[in-house]
Write a protein that holds these residues in place. Sequence first.
Motif, PDB file in Angstrom:
ATOM      1  N   LEU B  13       0.815  -1.375  -0.077  1.00 19.84           N
ATOM      2  CA  LEU B  13      -0.133  -0.109  -0.190  1.00 19.84           C
ATOM      3  C   LEU B  13       0.914   1.249   0.067  1.00 19.84           C
ATOM      4  N   SER B  14       2.065   1.159   0.003  1.00 16.73           N
ATOM      5  CA  SER B  14       3.018   2.156  -0.055  1.00 16.73           C
ATOM      6  C   SER B  14       3.039   2.971  -1.650  1.00 16.73           C
ATOM      7  N   GLN B  15       2.435   1.950  -2.251  1.00 16.26           N
ATOM      8  CA  GLN B  15       2.425   2.473  -3.812  1.00 16.26           C
ATOM      9  C   GLN B  15       0.806   2.782  -4.243  1.00 16.26           C
ATOM     10  N   GLN B  16       1.040   3.962  -5.050  1.00 13.15           N
ATOM     11  CA  GLN B  16      -0.547   4.460  -5.565  1.00 13.15           C
ATOM     12  C   GLN B  16      -1.441   3.260  -6.026  1.00 13.15           C
ATOM     13  N   LYS B  17      -0.649   2.448  -7.152  1.00 12.80           N
ATOM     14  CA  LYS B  17      -1.303   1.638  -7.919  1.00 12.80           C
ATOM     15  C   LYS B  17      -1.957   0.584  -6.966  1.00 12.80           C
ATOM     16  N   ASN B  18      -1.401   0.264  -5.811  1.00 17.03           N
ATOM     17  CA  ASN B  18      -2.234  -0.752  -5.035  1.00 17.03           C
ATOM     18  C   ASN B  18      -3.096  -0.045  -4.303  1.00 17.03           C
ATOM     19  N   ARG B  19      -2.843   1.051  -3.836  1.00 12.84           N
ATOM     20  CA  ARG B  19      -3.909   1.777  -2.963  1.00 12.84           C
ATOM     21  C   ARG B  19      -5.147   1.925  -3.877  1.00 12.84           C
ATOM     22  N   ASN B  20      -5.229   2.389  -5.298  1.00 14.28           N
ATOM     23  CA  ASN B  20      -6.265   2.359  -5.961  1.00 14.28           C
ATOM     24  C   ASN B  20      -6.926   0.915  -6.052  1.00 14.28           C
ATOM     25  N   GLU B  21      -6.049  -0.104  -6.331  1.00 11.34           N
ATOM     26  CA  GLU B  21      -6.552  -1.442  -6.751  1.00 11.34           C
ATOM     27  C   GLU B  21      -7.379  -1.743  -5.620  1.00 11.34           C
ATOM     28  N   HIS B  22      -6.993  -1.573  -4.291  1.00  7.86           N
ATOM     29  CA  HIS B  22      -7.690  -2.288  -2.912  1.00  7.86           C
ATOM     30  C   HIS B  22      -8.734  -1.128  -2.583  1.00  7.86           C
ATOM     31  N   GLY B  23      -8.471   0.105  -2.891  1.00  9.02           N
ATOM     32  CA  GLY B  23      -9.249   1.184  -2.202  1.00  9.02           C
ATOM     33  C   GLY B  23      -8.948   1.598  -0.772  1.00  9.02           C
ATOM     34  N   THR B  24      -7.714   1.299  -0.252  1.00  6.47           N
ATOM     35  CA  THR B  24      -7.325   1.462   1.020  1.00  6.47           C
ATOM     36  C   THR B  24      -6.154   2.085   1.145  1.00  6.47           C
ATOM     37  N   ILE B 135      -9.040  20.807  -3.691  1.00  6.97           N
ATOM     38  CA  ILE B 135      -9.136  20.113  -4.981  1.00  6.97           C
ATOM     39  C   ILE B 135      -7.841  20.008  -5.618  1.00  6.97           C
ATOM     40  N   ALA B 136      -7.453  18.895  -6.025  1.00  2.00           N
ATOM     41  CA  ALA B 136      -6.236  18.712  -6.659  1.00  2.00           C
ATOM     42  C   ALA B 136      -6.337  18.204  -8.161  1.00  2.00           C
ATOM     43  N   SER B 137      -5.654  18.498  -9.090  1.00  2.00           N
ATOM     44  CA  SER B 137      -5.650  18.170 -10.580  1.00  2.00           C
ATOM     45  C   SER B 137      -5.290  16.636 -10.566  1.00  2.00           C
ATOM     46  N   PRO B 138      -5.795  15.702 -11.327  1.00  2.00           N
ATOM     47  CA  PRO B 138      -5.390  14.358 -11.593  1.00  2.00           C
ATOM     48  C   PRO B 138      -4.023  14.277 -11.540  1.00  2.00           C
ATOM     49  N   GLY B 139      -3.050  15.109 -12.077  1.00  2.00           N
ATOM     50  CA  GLY B 139      -1.672  14.706 -12.263  1.00  2.00           C
ATOM     51  C   GLY B 139      -1.089  15.225 -10.989  1.00  2.00           C
ATOM     52  N   SER B 140      -1.504  15.539  -9.877  1.00  2.00           N
ATOM     53  CA  SER B 140      -1.170  15.836  -8.399  1.00  2.00           C
ATOM     54  C   SER B 140      -0.764  14.604  -7.575  1.00  2.00           C
ATOM     55  N   VAL B 141      -0.003  14.714  -6.673  1.00  2.00           N
ATOM     56  CA  VAL B 141       0.403  13.546  -5.968  1.00  2.00           C
ATOM     57  C   VAL B 141      -0.883  13.083  -5.077  1.00  2.00           C
ATOM     58  N   ASP B 142      -0.996  11.764  -4.915  1.00  2.00           N
ATOM     59  CA  ASP B 142      -2.010  11.109  -4.176  1.00  2.00           C
ATOM     60  C   ASP B 142      -2.425  11.414  -2.847  1.00  2.00           C
ATOM     61  N   PHE B 143      -3.732  12.025  -2.640  1.00  2.00           N
ATOM     62  CA  PHE B 143      -4.014  12.130  -1.212  1.00  2.00           C
ATOM     63  C   PHE B 143      -3.586  11.159  -0.171  1.00  2.00           C
ATOM     64  N   TYR B 144      -3.665   9.934  -0.721  1.00  2.00           N
ATOM     65  CA  TYR B 144      -3.230   8.827   0.243  1.00  2.00           C
ATOM     66  C   TYR B 144      -1.904   8.233   0.450  1.00  2.00           C
TER      67      TYR B 144
END
Lengths: 246, 246
Positions: B13-24, B135-144
Amino acid sequence: MLTKAQNKYIRALSQQKNRNEHGTYVVEGEKLAEEWLASDCKIQMVVALTDWVKMNTDLLAKHPEAEVIHAEPHHLESITGLQTANQVILVAYSNKTPKPIAAGAWCIALDTLQDPGNMGTIIRIADWFGINHVIASPGSVDFYNPKVIQSAMGGHLRVNLHKEELDAVFSKLKSPVYAATLGGENIYKLKEKTPGFILIGNESKGISEELLNIATQQITIPRKGGAESLNAAVSAGIICALLIEG
Amino acid sequence: MLTKAQNKYIRALSQQKNRNEHGTYVVEGEKLAEEWLASDCKIQMVVALTDWVKMNTDLLAKHPEAEVIHAEPHHLESITGLQTANQVILVAYSNKTPKPIAAGAWCIALDTLQDPGNMGTIIRIADWFGINHVIASPGSVDFYNPKVIQSAMGGHLRVNLHKEELDAVFSKLKSPVYAATLGGENIYKLKEKTPGFILIGNESKGISEELLNIATQQITIPRKGGAESLNAAVSAGIICALLIEG
């Protein structure tokens, strides 16, 4: 060629005890290296790609005291403190004596500030607002920590940096001391804004009891929401913006 | 006991793609974990020392949905993203829908902000000033991103976080857009301070040309010293302090 001994020496400078022993510190990246070379700062060593050296012969000529080492990308990778190495890393001397602090000017004072990002950002704030002096208590993070250098964005070259016991400085100069706390006077209602010390405390413990007692004025940025506190560097920036310009 | 699979999952979960996949996402440390458990945020998993679990039975009872895993210090060491592990790490769900942005209120808008420390600090600033939306544009760093969570200090629980194209939001709401630039109007001289969007740009490139064209007002914090710019989070803090309170 970067020798093994030089490689070891530069990596050792990531630690404060080694910086203190050698009186030197590391500056990374093209932008900062060029600022350092354009300044009168004494440079010990420049490790750079040959292309970068060729492009910057004029800047390097200003520093005959510096040893210039042509490096391959993997050399720079092996000594970088950043996530990805840049084209140049230099080692500078930290022996520049800061100018003495004069009464009647704004000055930022830091009580055991710990976070290198905050320290660098505060030096950058001083540099933006034309504040010539930042004083940090001896327990604060080292001014020459690599992360401090990175986040100050060249502020080290323009702002005088002092490591001193704050109470001694305060009592010597007799300027007002504005202490940032959570229970002080609303900063927007402050009438008296005579230049003096903007005192910022430790990230978790705030300002020590002893220094709070010496402060002439406790000030607070009023809270409207739910956060417990503001980041130390953000507080410093807001206070500068409100006291100096406002 | 923390299983190998759980260990792997939390580290992933330190990686954004995994956070996105799991929603956590991961929340670390006693202070933040307690804030999260005291909130209505849905929690998937709490990994903690037995002593910590015993001390916090009331908080944990509020979250029957959460799996509570008793861990040894070395388990926490193996999954921490911090320099030293704390007594507790939890995994929370990121599926909370932010409340819609209403016209007539202050809001911070971020154009491709990259640094997680800046993002977290800006959420903390919003939380301090009672600004309900970032609000952050889609290219911004992940909030999570874990560093965003750490530096926002619980702001995620109180500030509504939106990832959206900024131009679409601006044109929909028709509130003023105050764009922080180096060549705008002196912010101290601004007469019109109708609530709207405080627009902060990317750390190195600033605000995109396209968004600058949409902005109703370009504003600048006047420089008195030698720094090239101010840190993005510090700028956001100063602008909030001057526009909202001033």
